[in-house]
Scaffold this active site. Structure first.
Site, mmCIF file in Angstrom:
data_model
loop_
_atom_site.group_PDB
_atom_site.id
_atom_site.type_symbol
_atom_site.label_atom_id
_atom_site.label_comp_id
_atom_site.label_asym_id
_atom_site.label_seq_id
_atom_site.Cartn_x
_atom_site.Cartn_y
_atom_site.Cartn_z
ATOM 1 N N HIS A 304 4.398 2.681 1.190
ATOM 2 C CA HIS A 304 3.458 3.712 0.744
ATOM 3 C C HIS A 304 3.672 3.963 -0.744
ATOM 4 O O HIS A 304 4.809 3.915 -1.214
ATOM 5 C CB HIS A 304 3.674 5.012 1.528
ATOM 6 C CG HIS A 304 2.515 5.941 1.425
ATOM 7 N ND1 HIS A 304 2.353 6.804 0.383
ATOM 8 C CD2 HIS A 304 1.425 6.089 2.215
ATOM 9 C CE1 HIS A 304 1.224 7.466 0.549
ATOM 10 N NE2 HIS A 304 0.638 7.050 1.647
ATOM 11 N N ASP A 361 -0.058 4.523 9.726
ATOM 12 C CA ASP A 361 -0.831 3.522 10.467
ATOM 13 C C ASP A 361 0.021 2.658 11.405
ATOM 14 O O ASP A 361 -0.528 1.937 12.227
ATOM 15 C CB ASP A 361 -1.567 2.601 9.477
ATOM 16 C CG ASP A 361 -2.650 3.351 8.729
ATOM 17 O OD1 ASP A 361 -3.412 4.065 9.391
ATOM 18 O OD2 ASP A 361 -2.718 3.236 7.499
HETATM 19 N N1 CMC Z 1 5.473 -5.564 3.362
HETATM 20 C C1 CMC Z 1 6.220 -6.297 2.516
HETATM 21 N N2 CMC Z 1 6.421 -5.958 1.224
HETATM 22 C C2 CMC Z 1 5.853 -4.833 0.782
HETATM 23 C C3 CMC Z 1 5.061 -4.020 1.608
HETATM 24 C C4 CMC Z 1 4.887 -4.416 2.939
HETATM 25 N N3 CMC Z 1 4.141 -3.690 3.764
HETATM 26 N N4 CMC Z 1 4.617 -2.961 0.891
HETATM 27 C C5 CMC Z 1 5.095 -3.109 -0.332
HETATM 28 N N5 CMC Z 1 5.849 -4.237 -0.420
HETATM 29 C C6 CMC Z 1 6.592 -4.721 -1.572
HETATM 30 C C7 CMC Z 1 5.619 -5.329 -2.591
HETATM 31 O O1 CMC Z 1 5.424 -6.708 -2.369
HETATM 32 C C8 CMC Z 1 6.313 -5.038 -3.893
HETATM 33 O O2 CMC Z 1 7.322 -5.991 -4.073
HETATM 34 P P1 CMC Z 1 7.688 -6.517 -5.572
HETATM 35 O O3 CMC Z 1 8.182 -5.315 -6.280
HETATM 36 O O4 CMC Z 1 8.684 -7.567 -5.336
HETATM 37 O O5 CMC Z 1 6.398 -7.032 -6.144
HETATM 38 C C9 CMC Z 1 7.006 -3.687 -3.632
HETATM 39 O O6 CMC Z 1 7.178 -3.607 -2.233
HETATM 40 C C10 CMC Z 1 6.180 -2.492 -4.098
HETATM 41 O O7 CMC Z 1 4.911 -2.593 -3.495
HETATM 42 P P2 CMC Z 1 3.541 -2.257 -4.230
HETATM 43 O O8 CMC Z 1 2.467 -3.123 -3.670
HETATM 44 O O9 CMC Z 1 3.742 -2.290 -5.717
HETATM 45 O O10 CMC Z 1 3.345 -0.781 -3.779
HETATM 46 P P3 CMC Z 1 2.029 0.046 -3.891
HETATM 47 O O11 CMC Z 1 2.429 1.443 -4.009
HETATM 48 O O12 CMC Z 1 1.157 -0.496 -4.965
HETATM 49 O O13 CMC Z 1 1.286 -0.237 -2.505
HETATM 50 C C11 CMC Z 1 0.761 -0.120 -0.189
HETATM 51 C C12 CMC Z 1 1.361 0.598 -1.390
HETATM 52 C C13 CMC Z 1 0.607 0.885 0.933
HETATM 53 C C14 CMC Z 1 -0.623 -0.653 -0.564
HETATM 54 C C15 CMC Z 1 1.697 -1.276 0.245
HETATM 55 O O14 CMC Z 1 2.947 -0.764 0.632
HETATM 56 C C16 CMC Z 1 1.098 -2.126 1.374
HETATM 57 O O15 CMC Z 1 0.342 -3.056 1.087
HETATM 58 N N6 CMC Z 1 1.421 -1.796 2.658
HETATM 59 C C17 CMC Z 1 0.792 -2.479 3.801
HETATM 60 C C18 CMC Z 1 -0.583 -1.903 4.084
HETATM 61 C C19 CMC Z 1 -0.502 -0.524 4.719
HETATM 62 O O16 CMC Z 1 0.235 -0.286 5.645
HETATM 63 N N7 CMC Z 1 -1.347 0.407 4.208
HETATM 64 C C20 CMC Z 1 -1.438 1.772 4.741
HETATM 65 C C21 CMC Z 1 -0.905 2.779 3.772
HETATM 66 S S1 CMC Z 1 -0.655 4.415 4.480
HETATM 67 C C22 CMC Z 1 -2.186 4.988 4.995
HETATM 68 C C23 CMC Z 1 -3.266 4.943 3.994
HETATM 69 O O17 CMC Z 1 -3.109 5.180 2.800
HETATM 70 O O18 CMC Z 1 -4.378 4.663 4.415
#
Ligand code: CMC
Length: 426
Positions: A304, A361
């Site tokens: 998140h 989720d």
């Molecule tokens: N699985 C594996 N690695 C992950 C995940 C994951 N679910 N989430 C983040 N990371 C890694 C990402 O690859 C990155 O690694 P690095 O620093 O090596 O590049 C690091 O963690 C930071 O991630 P980010 O993408 O920069 O984080 P963000 O804040 O931009 O994205 C997120 C947040 C929710 C989009 C992301 O965690 C994600 O894609 N999660 C899976 C989808 C999900 O469950 N979404 C629902 C969110 S909660 C409800 C809502 O908002 O609707």
């Protein structure tokens, strides 16, 4: 005395005001930055950018705190109903008994949708995703009910109409997609009971309302009701800032929510768990894939932007899985896989070091499956829950004395000026 910070740019010192929120959150006010220094800020994804002041929802991502209008999510989930929480979000205070009754009457009075809208539904190809249909239908509400947005005193009616009709439309889209008779809302049922009845009642098998399942749906929607400046809410505010009508702004929110990184994650989680089940329940393989930086796969329902600890909503949702499944006298093999996946991921240094925990989720799809909701309706369920949040945030932004049309800047990295080349010379 107003707090300020000093910024030194190209040897010149600038003093910028600091805004402090009621929970001590600090923001540097950069509104005059470009005008005074010629610089802009660069923050893709807006991770360090506050787009507004808001008094609706407070989150502390480090401590795992979520409060609506000051009330902890745990207390609302335990004691409130979705309708009461919606009133709280929209009005800032909990309703009196009289106010709550008035809201219930309004919701019931506005629960029908124009019969012509059914034709509209039927014209969509059968395989259409319900989120696309819902987004279009909400925009269409503006054409069916234009008179209600014309007078200021009707704004509250519009809010309640949206809450009531979107729920009716969601159930209607499900029935039509199955080729079944549409079930109409009933005056004698509460908001959540009415939804379950419209979804599952049929002329051949009457639906028996179970108060525990109604309670579970109330909690499910309370948990989704607002989450400050997330992607879809930001979309509602940005689109709304152009002074578009509320239906179009909410429709933009629904479209934004559809994405698998946002609300669409609840459907994506179930698809991922189903895939793992088909691979002999091998959760380790999924964890390894998620860790591989060359593989685009991510553990859906994990991570998140704000929470760097366990999402407080996920804790409640996880506990609800057992309650709903035992009530339905069902077991769900995907729940065992989800638990195993969580256990393995939370022990893995990659997930520990990156602070990746289950989000709302991760377990919500299991609850919805328990309630009998089909997978392609999951994100619609999220959308109904998020409506009071979108409406409240839209209203707050429209009333904000600091309101301006949203219009970010950019750092241009393209070609410098060049002369047009006639087609024969290219
Ligand atoms: N699985 C594996 N690695 C992950 C995940 C994951 N679910 N989430 C983040 N990371 C890694 C990402 O690859 C990155 O690694 P690095 O620093 O090596 O590049 C690091 O963690 C930071 O991630 P980010 O993408 O920069 O984080 P963000 O804040 O931009 O994205 C997120 C947040 C929710 C989009 C992301 O965690 C994600 O894609 N999660 C899976 C989808 C999900 O469950 N979404 C629902 C969110 S909660 C409800 C809502 O908002 O609707």
């Amino acid at each position: 005395m107003e707090k300020t910070v000093k910024l030194i740019i190209d040897g010149n010192t600038y003093e910028l005001p600091v805004i402090v929120g009621s929970e001590g959150e600090k923001a540097i006010d950069i509104r005059k930055l470009r005008q005074e220094t010629g610089y802009i800020t660069y923050d893709p994804g807006f991770a360090s950018t506050g787009s507004c002041r808001s008094s609706i929802t407070f989150m502390d991502g480090e401590k795992g705190i979520l409060r609506y209008r000051g009330y902890p999510i745990e207390q609302l989930a335990e004691h409130s109903t979705f309708v009461e929480t919606s009133f709280l979000l929209m009005n800032g205070v909990l309703p009196t008994r009289k106010e709550l009754n008035q809201v219930r009457v309004h919701l019931n009075d506005n629960s029908l949708v124009h019969e012509d809208m059914q034709d509209f539904f039927r014209s969509f190809p059968r395989a259409s995703h319900p989120m696309g249909i819902l987004s279009s239908m909400v925009t269409a509400l503006r054409s069916f009910y234009p008179e209600y947005m014309s007078a200021e005193e009707n704004i509250n009616t519009t809010f309640l109409r949206l809450l009531s009709k979107v729920r009716t439309m969601a159930a209607m889209s499900y029935k039509i997609s199955r080729g079944h008779k549409v079930i109409y809302p009933r005056q004698d049922l509460t908001y959540c009971a009415n939804f379950l009845n419209m979804m599952f009642d049929s002329p051949v098998k009457p639906y028996e309302i179970d108060e525990d399942l109604v309670r579970a749906l109330n909690i499910f929607w309370i948990l989704h009701a607002d989450h400050e400046q997330n992607c879809s809410t930001a979309a509602v505010r940005v689109v709304g800032s152009g002074k578009v009508n509320i239906y179009a702004a909410i429709s933009a929110g629904i479209a934004a929510l559809w994405g698998p990184l946002h609300g669409g994650a609840n459907q994506a989680v179930i698809e991922m768990l189903t895939d793992i089940a088909a691979n002999n329940g091998d959760v380790n393989r999924a964890v390894e894939k998620a860790k591989d930086r060359n593989d685009p796969f991510r553990l859906m329902g994990f991570g998140h932007r704000v929470y760097k600890t366990y999402d407080p909503r996920a804790k409640i949702m996880k506990a609800m899985c057992d309650i709903v499944l035992s009530k339905m006298k069902k077991s769900d093999p995907l729940l065992d896989i989800a638990r195993k996946l969580e256990e393995v991921a939370l022990k893995d240094p990659y997930f520990i070091d990156s602070n990746l925990y289950p989000n709302v989720d991760f377990y919500s799809g299991i609850v919805l499956r328990g309630l009998g909701i089909p997978t392609n309706m999951f994100t619609v369920m999220f959308a109904i829950g998020r409506l009071p949040g979108w409406i409240s945030q839209w209203k707050e932004s429209i009333d904000d004395p600091h309101w301006r049309i949203s219009r970010p800047r950019q750092v241009y990295t393209g070609e410098k000026e060049r002369d047009y080349i006639p087609i024969d010379e290219r």
